[in-house]
Motif scaffolding. Structure first.
Motif, PDB file in Angstrom:
ATOM      1  N   VAL A   1       0.841  -1.205   0.000  1.00 13.27           N
ATOM      2  CA  VAL A   1       0.000   0.000   0.000  1.00 13.27           C
ATOM      3  C   VAL A   1       0.868   1.244   0.000  1.00 13.27           C
ATOM      4  O   VAL A   1       0.629   2.200  -0.753  1.00 13.27           O
ATOM      5  N   PHE A   2       1.909   1.242   0.818  1.00  7.99           N
ATOM      6  CA  PHE A   2       2.797   2.392   0.887  1.00  7.99           C
ATOM      7  C   PHE A   2       3.577   2.592  -0.412  1.00  7.99           C
ATOM      8  O   PHE A   2       4.049   3.695  -0.688  1.00  7.99           O
ATOM      9  N   ALA A   3       3.699   1.515  -1.204  1.00  6.62           N
ATOM     10  CA  ALA A   3       4.387   1.633  -2.487  1.00  6.62           C
ATOM     11  C   ALA A   3       3.490   2.231  -3.564  1.00  6.62           C
ATOM     12  O   ALA A   3       3.984   2.691  -4.593  1.00  6.62           O
ATOM     13  N   THR A   4       2.192   2.217  -3.340  1.00  2.00           N
ATOM     14  CA  THR A   4       1.244   2.699  -4.361  1.00  2.00           C
ATOM     15  C   THR A   4       0.476   3.949  -3.954  1.00  2.00           C
ATOM     16  O   THR A   4       0.018   4.693  -4.819  1.00  2.00           O
ATOM     17  N   LEU A   5       0.337   4.178  -2.664  1.00  2.00           N
ATOM     18  CA  LEU A   5      -0.438   5.322  -2.187  1.00  2.00           C
ATOM     19  C   LEU A   5       0.026   6.654  -2.781  1.00  2.00           C
ATOM     20  O   LEU A   5      -0.807   7.467  -3.205  1.00  2.00           O
ATOM     21  N   PRO A   6       1.337   6.925  -2.827  1.00  2.00           N
ATOM     22  CA  PRO A   6       1.767   8.221  -3.380  1.00  2.00           C
ATOM     23  C   PRO A   6       1.292   8.482  -4.798  1.00  2.00           C
ATOM     24  O   PRO A   6       1.043   9.632  -5.178  1.00  2.00           O
ATOM     25  N   ALA A   7       1.132   7.410  -5.607  1.00  2.00           N
ATOM     26  CA  ALA A   7       0.732   7.605  -7.002  1.00  2.00           C
ATOM     27  C   ALA A   7      -0.642   8.245  -7.117  1.00  2.00           C
ATOM     28  O   ALA A   7      -0.912   8.992  -8.070  1.00  2.00           O
ATOM     29  N   ILE A   8      -1.531   7.967  -6.162  1.00  3.48           N
ATOM     30  CA  ILE A   8      -2.886   8.522  -6.214  1.00  3.48           C
ATOM     31  C   ILE A   8      -2.855  10.041  -6.132  1.00  3.48           C
ATOM     32  O   ILE A   8      -3.588  10.733  -6.832  1.00  3.48           O
ATOM     33  N   PHE A   9      -1.971  10.560  -5.291  1.00  2.00           N
ATOM     34  CA  PHE A   9      -1.923  12.000  -5.062  1.00  2.00           C
ATOM     35  C   PHE A   9      -0.854  12.697  -5.891  1.00  2.00           C
ATOM     36  O   PHE A   9      -1.034  13.846  -6.311  1.00  2.00           O
ATOM     37  N   ILE A  10       0.250  12.001  -6.142  1.00  2.00           N
ATOM     38  CA  ILE A  10       1.368  12.623  -6.835  1.00  2.00           C
ATOM     39  C   ILE A  10       1.178  12.651  -8.346  1.00  2.00           C
ATOM     40  O   ILE A  10       1.556  13.616  -9.021  1.00  2.00           O
ATOM     41  N   SER A  11       0.577  11.602  -8.912  1.00  2.00           N
ATOM     42  CA  SER A  11       0.509  11.482 -10.372  1.00  2.00           C
ATOM     43  C   SER A  11      -0.158  12.672 -11.064  1.00  2.00           C
ATOM     44  O   SER A  11       0.384  13.201 -12.048  1.00  2.00           O
ATOM     45  N   PRO A  12      -1.335  13.117 -10.604  1.00  2.00           N
ATOM     46  CA  PRO A  12      -1.947  14.282 -11.281  1.00  2.00           C
ATOM     47  C   PRO A  12      -1.083  15.538 -11.197  1.00  2.00           C
ATOM     48  O   PRO A  12      -1.037  16.337 -12.141  1.00  2.00           O
ATOM     49  N   ILE A  13      -0.381  15.709 -10.082  1.00  2.00           N
ATOM     50  CA  ILE A  13       0.483  16.882  -9.910  1.00  2.00           C
ATOM     51  C   ILE A  13       1.736  16.752 -10.764  1.00  2.00           C
ATOM     52  O   ILE A  13       2.203  17.707 -11.380  1.00  2.00           O
ATOM     53  N   ALA A  14       2.296  15.529 -10.795  1.00  2.00           N
ATOM     54  CA  ALA A  14       3.536  15.295 -11.533  1.00  2.00           C
ATOM     55  C   ALA A  14       3.359  15.474 -13.035  1.00  2.00           C
ATOM     56  O   ALA A  14       4.323  15.772 -13.747  1.00  2.00           O
ATOM     57  N   SER A  15       2.143  15.310 -13.522  1.00  2.00           N
ATOM     58  CA  SER A  15       1.901  15.432 -14.964  1.00  2.00           C
ATOM     59  C   SER A  15       1.424  16.821 -15.369  1.00  2.00           C
ATOM     60  O   SER A  15       1.287  17.096 -16.560  1.00  2.00           O
ATOM     61  N   THR A  16       1.168  17.687 -14.393  1.00  2.00           N
ATOM     62  CA  THR A  16       0.673  19.035 -14.716  1.00  2.00           C
ATOM     63  C   THR A  16       1.437  20.122 -13.947  1.00  2.00           C
ATOM     64  O   THR A  16       2.275  20.815 -14.512  1.00  2.00           O
ATOM     65  N   THR A  17       1.166  20.251 -12.672  1.00  2.00           N
ATOM     66  CA  THR A  17       1.700  21.362 -11.873  1.00  2.00           C
ATOM     67  C   THR A  17       3.221  21.348 -11.769  1.00  2.00           C
ATOM     68  O   THR A  17       3.875  22.387 -11.957  1.00  2.00           O
ATOM     69  N   MET A  18       3.813  20.201 -11.457  1.00  2.00           N
ATOM     70  CA  MET A  18       5.268  20.147 -11.260  1.00  2.00           C
ATOM     71  C   MET A  18       6.053  20.538 -12.508  1.00  2.00           C
ATOM     72  O   MET A  18       6.948  21.390 -12.424  1.00  2.00           O
ATOM     73  N   PRO A  19       5.759  19.969 -13.678  1.00  2.73           N
ATOM     74  CA  PRO A  19       6.522  20.397 -14.861  1.00  2.73           C
ATOM     75  C   PRO A  19       6.261  21.849 -15.254  1.00  2.73           C
ATOM     76  O   PRO A  19       7.141  22.514 -15.805  1.00  2.73           O
ATOM     77  N   GLN A  20       5.056  22.357 -14.951  1.00  3.53           N
ATOM     78  CA  GLN A  20       4.753  23.754 -15.247  1.00  3.53           C
ATOM     79  C   GLN A  20       5.544  24.693 -14.346  1.00  3.53           C
ATOM     80  O   GLN A  20       6.035  25.731 -14.788  1.00  3.53           O
ATOM     81  N   LYS A  21       5.678  24.336 -13.075  1.00  3.37           N
ATOM     82  CA  LYS A  21       6.366  25.189 -12.108  1.00  3.37           C
ATOM     83  C   LYS A  21       7.876  24.971 -12.077  1.00  3.37           C
ATOM     84  O   LYS A  21       8.656  25.916 -11.950  1.00  3.37           O
ATOM     85  N   LEU A  22       8.287  23.695 -12.165  1.00  4.25           N
ATOM     86  CA  LEU A  22       9.701  23.356 -11.996  1.00  4.25           C
ATOM     87  C   LEU A  22      10.409  23.049 -13.301  1.00  4.25           C
ATOM     88  O   LEU A  22      11.642  23.098 -13.368  1.00  4.25           O
ATOM     89  N   GLY A  23       9.643  22.711 -14.331  1.00  5.27           N
ATOM     90  CA  GLY A  23      10.228  22.280 -15.593  1.00  5.27           C
ATOM     91  C   GLY A  23      10.269  20.763 -15.677  1.00  5.27           C
ATOM     92  O   GLY A  23      10.302  20.073 -14.652  1.00  5.27           O
ATOM     93  N   ILE A  24      10.277  20.256 -16.886  1.00 10.13           N
ATOM     94  CA  ILE A  24      10.274  18.805 -17.103  1.00 10.13           C
ATOM     95  C   ILE A  24      11.542  18.168 -16.563  1.00 10.13           C
ATOM     96  O   ILE A  24      11.512  17.134 -15.893  1.00 10.13           O
ATOM     97  N   SER A  25      12.689  18.779 -16.838  1.00 12.67           N
ATOM     98  CA  SER A  25      13.968  18.214 -16.420  1.00 12.67           C
ATOM     99  C   SER A  25      14.055  18.064 -14.903  1.00 12.67           C
ATOM    100  O   SER A  25      14.378  16.996 -14.385  1.00 12.67           O
ATOM    101  N   THR A  26      13.750  19.136 -14.195  1.00 16.41           N
ATOM    102  CA  THR A  26      13.827  19.110 -12.725  1.00 16.41           C
ATOM    103  C   THR A  26      12.848  18.101 -12.145  1.00 16.41           C
ATOM    104  O   THR A  26      13.172  17.369 -11.199  1.00 16.41           O
ATOM    105  N   THR A  27      11.646  18.040 -12.707  1.00 17.11           N
ATOM    106  CA  THR A  27      10.644  17.094 -12.215  1.00 17.11           C
ATOM    107  C   THR A  27      11.128  15.654 -12.362  1.00 17.11           C
ATOM    108  O   THR A  27      11.010  14.837 -11.445  1.00 17.11           O
ATOM    109  N   LEU A  28      11.695  15.336 -13.522  1.00 15.91           N
ATOM    110  CA  LEU A  28      12.210  13.979 -13.737  1.00 15.91           C
ATOM    111  C   LEU A  28      13.394  13.673 -12.831  1.00 15.91           C
ATOM    112  O   LEU A  28      13.511  12.558 -12.303  1.00 15.91           O
TER     113      LEU A  28
END
Length: 386
Positions: free
Chosen positions: A245-272
């Protein structure tokens, strides 16, 4: 459209529920039945091997006939079979067959993702993939939690039964899903030569290679040998499920942010880079985790990294691909990262056999640094567009 999308989301959740209800128990179960670490690695890697072999041709065929739903249904059927076979015929050999069948089922994720994105405008591909990644996390987390309870109360084999039942439910519900009918100018199906041409897309190639490294780490650790480390620390069946569960729980909350907000704010390179560094640290730190509490914390760190990398690369790989060729592109992408799903556990098994389990976690973790460097170079060289 909303009702159609809602049902599809439910089916998607059951798909991953079926495939992950028993994942924490695969390597411990194989170990209990006498398999050595090399065979354990092969069993864990079989899931990725069949995906590596099937996903690209499946994507081509799906684009060629312009259909997605039939492959979604076949995926649910194979997911159910993967769980039932171990429950009724438990042995290291059926466990190997089960993981191979699970890989066949997971190959259908190609058409799941393309059908899911078809409900969104083309310029919202990364958003759609963020939703799909979150649903994947929700299905896996629910499965691991339920599987842990079932394994604790009824025995380990019943977690496989739970996965089979989840697959059957998803199959029945999947009958009600609908193809999203393409626009008139999308009805002409590309020929094989045109479809194969998508592999020349530089961004697709680059995202695929980086995904090998993310999957290499994840399937060597969280979905491979981390449960063995937890078992050595005295984890119960329920705690093994909770670890998943702990290996999958972050994906529920992080995935939508990682595909939109993070690359917009930090850039694709930094996010990766953040994703790869977290994933690598999560593996290395397992070697220095001497109790279950620290292991659970480390599991979350690695899972955050994997969720960031997976969600962003999943959306980027088809962002510039025409809709009528996206299943081919996604099939290629997922087939290539299937190499990491196979090689990660395989390498982990061989390094563990020769040098010990904890040394192997450190070696696997160093792959995260390689991924971070590759991410920076890819963006700077323009292989991945901003």
């Amino acid at each position: 459209m909303k009702n159609r999308l809602g049902l599809f989301y439910v089916v998607t959740t059951f798909f991953w529920f079926s495939l992950y209800a028993y994942v924490p128990y695969v390597t411990p179960f194989a170990d209990e039945m006498g398999a050595d670490l090399r065979l354990v690695g092969l069993i864990a890697g079989a899931y990725g091997f069949t995906q590596m072999a099937l996903r690209f041709p499946l994507g081509i065929f799906s684009d060629r006939i312009g259909k997605r739903k039939i492959f979604v249904l076949l995926g649910m059927a194979f997911a159910a079979a993967s769980g039932f076979i171990v429950f009724f015929f438990p042995s290291p050999h059926t466990l190997l067959i089960s993981r191979a069948l699970g890989g066949v089922a997971a190959s259908a994720w190609v058409t799941f993702t393309i059908l899911g994105t078809s409900y969104f405008p083309q310029n919202e591909t990364t958003k759609a993939m963020g939703h799909m990644s979150a649903l994947s996390g929700l299905g896996r987390m629910s499965a691991l939690l339920a599987g842990g309870l079932i394994a604790q109360w009824l025995g380990l084999q019943h977690a496989f039964l739970l996965g089979g039942i989840g697959g059957l439910i998803g199959l029945v519900l999947g009958l009600g899903t609908k193809e999203n009918v393409p626009h008139v100018n999308e009805k002409v199906h590309p020929n094989i030569t045109e479809l194969l041409g998508v592999v020349k897309n530089r961004q697709l190639l680059c995202c695929s290679i980086l995904s090998i490294l993310i999957m290499f780490i994840s399937f060597a650790t969280a979905f491979g040998f981390t449960p063995l480390a937890a078992q050595q620390l005295g984890a119960s069946q329920f705690q093994l499920g909770l670890l998943g569960v702990f290996a999958t729980l972050p994906a529920i909350f992080i995935s939508p942010i990682a595909s939109t907000t993070m690359p917009q704010k930090l850039g694709i390179s930094t996010t990766l880079v953040i994703g790869f560094i977290f994933a690598g640290i999560g593996s290395i730190a397992i070697a220095f985790s001497h109790n279950l509490t620290s292991l659970f914390i480390v599991q979350i760190v690695g899972a955050i990294g994997a969720a960031i990398g997976n969600a962003l690369l999943l959306g980027l790989c088809i962002r510039d691909i025409p809709p009528q060729r996206r299943a081919t592109a996604m099939g290629f992408f997922q087939a290539v990262y299937g190499l990491g799903m196979f090689l990660g556990p395989f390498a982990m098994g061989w390094v563990s056999h020769g040098f010990g389990l904890m040394t192997a976690f450190v070696v696997i973790g160093l792959v995260g640094a390689l991924g971070a460097i590759g991410s920076v170079l890819s963006v700077r060289q323009g292989w991945i567009n901003h």
